[in-house]
Design an enzyme around this catalytic site. Structure first.
Site, PDB file in Angstrom:
ATOM      1  N   ASP A 149       2.907   4.072   0.350  1.00  0.00           N
ATOM      2  CA  ASP A 149       3.327   2.671   0.300  1.00  0.00           C
ATOM      3  C   ASP A 149       4.781   2.501   0.705  1.00  0.00           C
ATOM      4  O   ASP A 149       5.563   3.441   0.690  1.00  0.00           O
ATOM      5  CB  ASP A 149       3.197   2.164  -1.142  1.00  0.00           C
ATOM      6  CG  ASP A 149       1.772   1.789  -1.461  1.00  0.00           C
ATOM      7  OD1 ASP A 149       0.966   1.712  -0.531  1.00  0.00           O
ATOM      8  OD2 ASP A 149       1.490   1.573  -2.648  1.00  0.00           O
TER       9      ASP A 149
ATOM     10  N   LYS B   1       2.394  -1.793   2.169  1.00  0.00           N
ATOM     11  CA  LYS B   1       2.031  -3.100   1.645  1.00  0.00           C
ATOM     12  C   LYS B   1       3.267  -3.828   1.160  1.00  0.00           C
ATOM     13  O   LYS B   1       3.693  -3.660   0.040  1.00  0.00           O
ATOM     14  CB  LYS B   1       1.062  -2.947   0.474  1.00  0.00           C
ATOM     15  CG  LYS B   1      -0.259  -2.370   0.865  1.00  0.00           C
ATOM     16  CD  LYS B   1      -1.219  -2.444  -0.286  1.00  0.00           C
ATOM     17  CE  LYS B   1      -0.637  -1.774  -1.520  1.00  0.00           C
ATOM     18  NZ  LYS B   1      -1.508  -1.869  -2.681  1.00  0.00           N
TER      19      LYS B   1
ATOM     20  N   MET C 168       8.326  -7.424  -9.637  1.00  0.00           N
ATOM     21  CA  MET C 168       7.972  -8.369  -8.561  1.00  0.00           C
ATOM     22  C   MET C 168       8.398  -9.785  -8.919  1.00  0.00           C
ATOM     23  O   MET C 168       7.679 -10.745  -8.664  1.00  0.00           O
ATOM     24  CB  MET C 168       6.450  -8.334  -8.296  1.00  0.00           C
ATOM     25  CG  MET C 168       5.985  -6.975  -7.828  1.00  0.00           C
ATOM     26  SD  MET C 168       4.209  -6.905  -7.566  1.00  0.00           S
ATOM     27  CE  MET C 168       3.619  -6.524  -9.197  1.00  0.00           C
TER      28      MET C 168
HETATM   29  N1  SAH Z   1       3.740   0.877  -9.825  1.00  0.00           N
HETATM   30  C1  SAH Z   1       5.136   0.496  -9.725  1.00  0.00           C
HETATM   31  C2  SAH Z   1       5.320  -0.996  -9.669  1.00  0.00           C
HETATM   32  C3  SAH Z   1       4.689  -1.628  -8.478  1.00  0.00           C
HETATM   33  S1  SAH Z   1       5.041  -3.320  -8.366  1.00  0.00           S
HETATM   34  C4  SAH Z   1       5.912   1.113 -10.898  1.00  0.00           C
HETATM   35  O1  SAH Z   1       5.315   1.621 -11.842  1.00  0.00           O
HETATM   36  O2  SAH Z   1       7.140   1.115 -10.818  1.00  0.00           O
HETATM   37  C5  SAH Z   1       6.485  -3.320  -7.378  1.00  0.00           C
HETATM   38  C6  SAH Z   1       7.673  -3.731  -8.195  1.00  0.00           C
HETATM   39  O3  SAH Z   1       8.208  -2.626  -8.898  1.00  0.00           O
HETATM   40  C7  SAH Z   1       8.831  -4.248  -7.393  1.00  0.00           C
HETATM   41  O4  SAH Z   1       8.655  -5.598  -7.019  1.00  0.00           O
HETATM   42  C8  SAH Z   1       9.964  -4.091  -8.371  1.00  0.00           C
HETATM   43  O5  SAH Z   1       9.924  -5.089  -9.345  1.00  0.00           O
HETATM   44  C9  SAH Z   1       9.587  -2.796  -9.044  1.00  0.00           C
HETATM   45  N2  SAH Z   1      10.279  -1.640  -8.443  1.00  0.00           N
HETATM   46  C10 SAH Z   1       9.715  -0.558  -7.900  1.00  0.00           C
HETATM   47  N3  SAH Z   1      10.657   0.322  -7.504  1.00  0.00           N
HETATM   48  C11 SAH Z   1      11.843  -0.231  -7.816  1.00  0.00           C
HETATM   49  C12 SAH Z   1      13.190   0.197  -7.657  1.00  0.00           C
HETATM   50  N4  SAH Z   1      13.506   1.364  -7.111  1.00  0.00           N
HETATM   51  N5  SAH Z   1      14.163  -0.622  -8.100  1.00  0.00           N
HETATM   52  C13 SAH Z   1      13.875  -1.806  -8.658  1.00  0.00           C
HETATM   53  N6  SAH Z   1      12.623  -2.239  -8.813  1.00  0.00           N
HETATM   54  C14 SAH Z   1      11.612  -1.471  -8.411  1.00  0.00           C
END
Ligand code: SAH
Length: 501
Positions: A35, A57, A171
Site C-alpha cells: 500500500d 490505495k 484518516m
Molecule cells: N492500519 C493502519 C491504519 C490505516 S488507516 C494502522 O494500524 O496504522 C490510514 C490512517 O492511519 C492515516 O489516514 C493516518 O490517520 C494513520 N497513519 C498511518 N501511518 C501514519 C503515520 N506514519 N503518521 C501519521 N498517521 C498515520
C-alpha cells in the site's frame, strides 16, 4: 498446490517498527502487494527477486479496487506463490485486512496474519504522547474520520465525549473541523488538549498541539496534511514534557545508504540509532570471479609470497572464504606480512584472527602504495587480490620498486544493483532533503546506473568517492577520514548545518 498469503502489518513507517516476524516472512516473499502508506525504509527491504505490485490505495485516487486486490491475492496464491500483503500499521485496524481474507477463505487458500505496530498508538508515542495515563483517562478509543461514503458526519460524538477517554482519530485530517465541532457541540471542554501528528515515525514527523477549540485553525495555519493521527484528551498535555524523538541528533535526516547489502547493517543501524530515517538501497554487489585459476594457483603457493595486500573488507572476506574452501588454514600465510588500506579492512583481517602489519595514515590506494613501496625490498613477492577493476595507482606504485614482484589477482566483479521497489529519482523529488551516502566510487556509479539523480547531496567516505560524486554533479561532502565513524560524524555536521535557517 496453493501457496500462502501473509497479511503483514508494516507499522507506521520507521523500519525498526516492523516486527521480527514480519521482517523474516517478508524476506521470503515471492510476490509483495503493498500500500501507499508502507514506508520507503520498509519497501527497500522487499527482496529484489520478488514480484512487486503497488496497490497504492490513496483516498480518492484508487489504483486498484478492493475487489481487484482480493482477486490478485487469490490468483497469486493459486499459482503456488508465497504472497505477502504488506499494509501500513496493523492490517486489521482500518486496514480492510478482513475483507482481503474472505475470498482466500472461500477458496481454502492458507493464510497467516502478522500483526503490526499501529499508527494509532505508535505515532502519538513518537510524538511523546502516551495514549493513556492514569491521571487523566481510563480508556482509549480509535475512530476513523473517513466513512465509506467519504463523509465524516454522524460520529457518535456525545458517546465519545462522555467516555472521558483519549480519542484517537485516523484518516481525520480532511474532516478535522467537523470532528472538533462535533465534539464541542456534544459538550466537550473547548480547552481539552489535542494534537495532530503528521507523518509520524518518519524523518518528516511533525507534531502540532492546540486546544480542541483551536486545533482546526492550527492545522490550517500549519498546513497539516495526511497521513496524520489526531489525538484529543488530557494526555496531549504531556507532549512538551515527553517529546523525545525530535531531540535525537539525526532527527529529520533522511538518507539513502548505497553500500553492498552484506555491509549495510552496521552503518544503517548506527544512523538509525541517532534518529535518521535510512533507506538501504545497495547500489552494488560483488560476485566472485569463478572459476579463478590464477587465485587457486596463488593459494597453492602462498608460502612464496612475502606480502598480502587488501584494499576492501569484501576482498578479505572473499579471499579467506576461498582459502577455507580449498581446505587451507591461515598458517599458509606464515611468510606473509599483511597490508590493509584502512581501518575497516584491518578490522576484517582481525576477524580472521590476524593483524595487519601495515595500514597507511590516510586510507586510500595512493597512500597505501607509497607506504608499502617504502617497505618493499628486492625479492619481495606481493599478492594483491582485489576487484577486477581496481584502481591502477596501487600496482603502479608498487611496481616502481626494483626487484619486487607484484601479482594482481581479480577476486570479484562489481555488479550494479537495481533499486528494487524504490524509484530513486521520484524518492529524491518527493523528499528533497534526502541525502545519499557513498562508501566507494563504485557505489556512486551503481547509484546512477540504478536511476539515482545527480542533483543531490552526497556524503562520501573519501576523496576518490567524492571525486566520482563531484564528476556526476552532486553537492559533495567528504568525511575527515575514511572510516564509518567519520562518515557518521559528517552526517551529523551536515544535518546540523541544514537545520540552521
Ligand atoms: N492500519 C493502519 C491504519 C490505516 S488507516 C494502522 O494500524 O496504522 C490510514 C490512517 O492511519 C492515516 O489516514 C493516518 O490517520 C494513520 N497513519 C498511518 N501511518 C501514519 C503515520 N506514519 N503518521 C501519521 N498517521 C498515520
Amino acid at each position: 498446490m496453493a501457496g500462502k498469503v501473509y497479511l503483514i502489518g508494516a507499522g507506521p513507517g520507521d523500519a525498526g517498527l516492523l516486527t521480527c516476524k514480519g521482517r523474516e516472512v517478508l524476506s521470503r516473499a515471492e510476490v509483495v502487494v503493498y500500500d501507499a502508506l508502507v514506508g520507503a525504509e520498509i519497501l527497500a527491504m522487499v527482496p529484489r527477486e520478488a514480484e512487486r505490485i503497488d496497490a497504492g490505495k490513496r483516498a480518492g485516487n484508487h489504483r486498484l479496487h478492493q475487489w481487484e486486490i482480493n482477486q490478485l491475492l487469490l490468483d497469486k496464491a493459486l499459482e503456488g506463490k508465497m504472497v505477502v500483503r504488506l499494509k501500513g500499521g496493523d492490517p486489521f485496524l482500518f486496514g480492510r485486512g478482513g475483507e482481503e481474507l474472505e475470498l482466500l477463505a472461500q477458496h481454502g487458500v492458507p493464510y497467516e496474519i502478522v500483526p503490526g505496530v499501529t499508527s494509532a498508538i505508535a505515532v502519538p508515542a513518537y510524538a511523546g504522547i502516551p495514549v493513556t495515563h492514569r491521571d487523566c483517562c481510563s480508556s482509549v478509543h480509535i475512530i476513523t474520520g473517513h466513512r465509506r461514503d467519504g463523509k465524516a458526519g454522524h460520529l457518535p460524538y456525545r458517546a465519545l465525549a462522555e467516555t472521558g477517554g483519549t480519542l484517537v482519530f485516523l484518516m481525520g485530517v480532511k474532516a478535522l473541523p467537523e470532528i472538533c465541532a462535533g465534539l464541542l457541540e456534544a459538550g466537550m471542554d473547548p480547552g481539552t488538549p489535542a494534537a495532530i501528528v503528521e507523518k509520524g515515525t518518519t524523518a518528516e514527523q511533525r507534531t502540532m498541539t492546540a486546544t480542541l477549540a483551536e486545533l482546526p485553525e492550527t492545522a490550517e495555519r500549519e498546513k497539516a496534511g495526511a497521513p496524520a493521527v489526531i489525538v484529543v484528551g488530557g494526555v496531549c498535555a504531556l507532549q512538551p514534557e515527553f517529546f523525545w524523538r525530535e531531540r535525537l541528533p539525526l532527527f529529520g535526516c533522511r538518507l539513502v545508504v548505497t553500500r553492498p547489502r552484506e555491509r549495510q547493517g552496521v552503518l544503517s543501524g548506527r544512523l538509525r540509532t541517532l534518529g535518521a530515517e535510512v533507506m538501504e538501497i545497495p547500489a552494488i554487489r560483488t560476485v566472485p570471479v569463478e572459476p579463478n585459476e590464477t587465485l587457486d594457483r596463488a593459494m597453492d603457493g602462498l608460502a612464496s609470497y612475502t606480502w598480502l595486500v587488501f584494499t576492501s573488507p569484501g576482498a578479505v572476506g572473499q579471499f579467506f572464504d576461498r582459502l577455507r574452501n580449498r581446505k587451507r588454514d591461515i598458517r599458509a600465510l606464515k611468510n606473509c606480512r599483511l597490508a590493509a588500506i584502512g581501518s575497516g579492512t584491518a578490522a576484517a583481517i582481525e576477524q580472521r584472527g590476524l593483524f595487519a602489519d601495515l595500514v597507511p595514515e590516510v586510507y586510500d590506494a595512493a597512500h597505501l602504495g607509497e607506504a608499502l613501496a617504502a617497505q618493499l625490498r628486492p625479492g619481495d613477492r606481493v599478492l594483491l587480490p582485489r576487484a577486477r577493476e581496481g584502481d591502477p595507482v596501487l600496482p603502479e606504485l608498487l611496481r616502481q620498486v626494483e626487484g619486487a614482484e607484484i601479482t594482481e589477482i581479480p577476486l570479484y566483479d562489481t555488479i550494479y544493483e537495481s533499486s528494487g521497489i524504490i524509484d530513486l529519482a521520484a524518492e529524491f523529488v518527493a523528499h528533497p532533503r534526502t541525502m545519499a551516502v557513498f562508501t566507494s566510487a563504485s557505489t556512486v556509479r551503481g547509484f546512477l546506473a540504478a536511476g539515482g539523480p545527480e542533483n543531490i547531496t552526497a556524503l562520501c567516505i573519501g576523496p576518490q568517492t567524492a571525486a566520482q560524486a563531484k564528476a556526476a554533479g552532486m553537492t559533495v561532502h567528504v568525511a575527515r577520514e575514511a572510516t564509518l565513524d567519520a562518515l557518521i560524524e559528517l552526517a551529523e555536521q551536515i544535518h546540523e548545518g541544514a537545520k540552521q535557517p
